[in-house]
Design a protein around this motif. Structure first.
Motif, PDB file in Angstrom:
ATOM      1  N   LEU A 135       9.025  74.058  62.876  1.00  0.00           N
ATOM      2  CA  LEU A 135       9.207  73.244  64.073  1.00  0.00           C
ATOM      3  C   LEU A 135      10.510  72.449  64.012  1.00  0.00           C
ATOM      4  N   GLN A 136      10.801  71.882  62.843  1.00  0.00           N
ATOM      5  CA  GLN A 136      12.038  71.121  62.694  1.00  0.00           C
ATOM      6  C   GLN A 136      13.256  72.016  62.854  1.00  0.00           C
ATOM      7  N   ASN A 137      13.199  73.205  62.229  1.00  0.00           N
ATOM      8  CA  ASN A 137      14.329  74.126  62.319  1.00  0.00           C
ATOM      9  C   ASN A 137      14.554  74.586  63.750  1.00  0.00           C
ATOM     10  N   ARG A 138      13.452  74.879  64.460  1.00  0.00           N
ATOM     11  CA  ARG A 138      13.590  75.309  65.855  1.00  0.00           C
ATOM     12  C   ARG A 138      14.225  74.213  66.698  1.00  0.00           C
ATOM     13  N   SER A 139      13.808  72.982  66.463  1.00  0.00           N
ATOM     14  CA  SER A 139      14.341  71.855  67.220  1.00  0.00           C
ATOM     15  C   SER A 139      15.839  71.680  66.966  1.00  0.00           C
ATOM     16  N   LEU A 140      16.224  71.725  65.700  1.00  0.00           N
ATOM     17  CA  LEU A 140      17.636  71.535  65.367  1.00  0.00           C
ATOM     18  C   LEU A 140      18.502  72.676  65.879  1.00  0.00           C
ATOM     19  N   LYS A 141      18.003  73.913  65.752  1.00  0.00           N
ATOM     20  CA  LYS A 141      18.760  75.062  66.265  1.00  0.00           C
ATOM     21  C   LYS A 141      18.926  74.966  67.770  1.00  0.00           C
ATOM     22  N   SER A 142      17.884  74.512  68.438  1.00  0.00           N
ATOM     23  CA  SER A 142      17.941  74.356  69.886  1.00  0.00           C
ATOM     24  C   SER A 142      18.980  73.314  70.282  1.00  0.00           C
ATOM     25  N   ARG A 143      19.038  72.210  69.531  1.00  0.00           N
ATOM     26  CA  ARG A 143      20.034  71.167  69.811  1.00  0.00           C
ATOM     27  C   ARG A 143      21.448  71.703  69.652  1.00  0.00           C
ATOM     28  N   VAL A 144      21.655  72.515  68.625  1.00  0.00           N
ATOM     29  CA  VAL A 144      22.979  73.094  68.389  1.00  0.00           C
ATOM     30  C   VAL A 144      23.359  74.016  69.543  1.00  0.00           C
ATOM     31  N   ARG A 179      33.442  67.477  70.140  1.00  0.00           N
ATOM     32  CA  ARG A 179      33.250  66.596  68.979  1.00  0.00           C
ATOM     33  C   ARG A 179      31.780  66.539  68.570  1.00  0.00           C
ATOM     34  N   LEU A 180      30.913  66.408  69.562  1.00  0.00           N
ATOM     35  CA  LEU A 180      29.470  66.352  69.291  1.00  0.00           C
ATOM     36  C   LEU A 180      28.958  67.703  68.785  1.00  0.00           C
ATOM     37  N   ALA A 181      29.469  68.775  69.366  1.00  0.00           N
ATOM     38  CA  ALA A 181      29.057  70.122  68.932  1.00  0.00           C
ATOM     39  C   ALA A 181      29.467  70.363  67.488  1.00  0.00           C
ATOM     40  N   THR A 182      30.661  69.943  67.131  1.00  0.00           N
ATOM     41  CA  THR A 182      31.149  70.100  65.757  1.00  0.00           C
ATOM     42  C   THR A 182      30.236  69.355  64.787  1.00  0.00           C
ATOM     43  N   LYS A 183      29.847  68.152  65.169  1.00  0.00           N
ATOM     44  CA  LYS A 183      28.957  67.353  64.329  1.00  0.00           C
ATOM     45  C   LYS A 183      27.607  68.054  64.149  1.00  0.00           C
ATOM     46  N   ARG A 184      27.042  68.536  65.250  1.00  0.00           N
ATOM     47  CA  ARG A 184      25.729  69.181  65.178  1.00  0.00           C
ATOM     48  C   ARG A 184      25.783  70.492  64.400  1.00  0.00           C
ATOM     49  N   LEU A 228      20.563  75.887  58.097  1.00  0.00           N
ATOM     50  CA  LEU A 228      20.037  76.521  59.302  1.00  0.00           C
ATOM     51  C   LEU A 228      20.962  77.644  59.749  1.00  0.00           C
ATOM     52  N   MET A 229      22.210  77.517  59.379  1.00  0.00           N
ATOM     53  CA  MET A 229      23.179  78.585  59.620  1.00  0.00           C
ATOM     54  C   MET A 229      24.128  78.622  58.428  1.00  0.00           C
TER      55      MET A 229
END
Length: 89
Positions: free
Chosen positions: A19-28, A52-57, A66-67
């Motif tokens: 669930l955590q991985n899916r959430s983080l991947k979705s945010r990216v 800038r935000l995308a680079t951080k994520r 995750l990647m």
């Protein structure tokens, strides 16, 4: 179904991590989409802020495995190239 206590615990851990991985991947992915949308709209300033935000994520996702780090670097490179092309034109 798991039989041993350790297998049951593993099942619980895997479900929580999934669930955590899916959430983080979705945010990216969502952040990458926002960068592309800003570029498509021609808004160079917004695209730069979103980049800038995308680079951080992306970096956060790579640090948590995750990647792959090379995949993260490739994504950041392609996005920055896209944003720079908008700023120049």
């Amino acid at each position: 179904m798991p039989n041993t206590e350790s297998a049951k615990k593993r099942l619980r851990q895997n479900a929580k991590r999934r669930l955590q991985n899916r959430s983080l991947k979705s945010r990216v992915r969502s952040q990458i989409r926002r960068v592309r949308e800003a570029v498509a709209a021609g808004d160079a300033e917004k695209a730069q802020a979103e980049l800038r935000l995308a680079t951080k994520r992306i970096d956060q996702a790579a640090s948590k495995n995750l990647m792959h780090k090379n995949t993260a670097a490739r994504s950041k490179s392609r996005l920055s190239k896209l944003v720079k092309s908008t700023a120049n034109s």
